[in-house]
Design a protein around this motif. Structure first.
Motif, PDB file in Angstrom:
ATOM      1  N   LYS A  60       1.113   4.020  -2.961  1.00  7.46           N
ATOM      2  CA  LYS A  60       0.803   5.435  -2.729  1.00  7.46           C
ATOM      3  C   LYS A  60       1.973   6.310  -3.152  1.00  7.46           C
ATOM      4  CE  LYS A  60      -1.123   8.520   0.722  1.00  7.46           C
ATOM      5  NZ  LYS A  60      -1.761   9.246  -0.393  1.00  7.46           N
ATOM      6  N   LEU A  78       0.839  -1.207   0.000  1.00  8.94           N
ATOM      7  CA  LEU A  78       0.000   0.000   0.000  1.00  8.94           C
ATOM      8  C   LEU A  78       0.868   1.248   0.000  1.00  8.94           C
ATOM      9  CD1 LEU A  78      -2.954  -0.752   2.425  1.00  8.94           C
ATOM     10  CD2 LEU A  78      -3.096  -0.086   0.027  1.00  8.94           C
ATOM     11  N   CYS A  82       2.052   6.554  -6.901  1.00 10.55           N
ATOM     12  CA  CYS A  82       1.021   7.466  -7.404  1.00 10.55           C
ATOM     13  C   CYS A  82       1.457   8.916  -7.207  1.00 10.55           C
ATOM     14  CB  CYS A  82      -0.304   7.214  -6.686  1.00 10.55           C
ATOM     15  SG  CYS A  82      -1.192   5.788  -7.317  1.00 10.55           S
TER      16      CYS A  82
END
Length: 54
Positions: free
Chosen positions: A22, A18, A25
Motif C-alpha cells: 500500500k 500488505l 502504491c
C-alpha cells in the motif's frame, strides 16, 4: 504451540507485505502526481503571460 507460532509469523508477514504494498502504491501515485504538477507548472510559467501574468 509450534503451529500457533507459524500462524502468528505468517499473519505478521502478510500484514507487513500488505502495508508495504500500500505504501509503495501511494508513493508511486504521489510521484506521478508530483511529476504531472511540475509539468503543469513548467507549462504555465513558459506560456506567454497575456492574461495578467498569472
Amino acid at each position: 504451540m509450534h503451529k500457533l507460532g507459524f500462524f502468528v509469523v505468517g499473519a505478521a508477514l502478510a500484514a507487513a507485505s500488505l502495508f508495504v504494498g500500500k505504501m509503495l502504491c501511494v508513493w508511486l501515485e504521489d510521484r506521478r502526481r508530483h511529476r504531472r504538477r511540475m509539468e503543469y507548472l513548467a507549462k504555465v510559467y513558459r506560456a506567454p503571460k497575456k492574461d495578467g501574468g498569472r
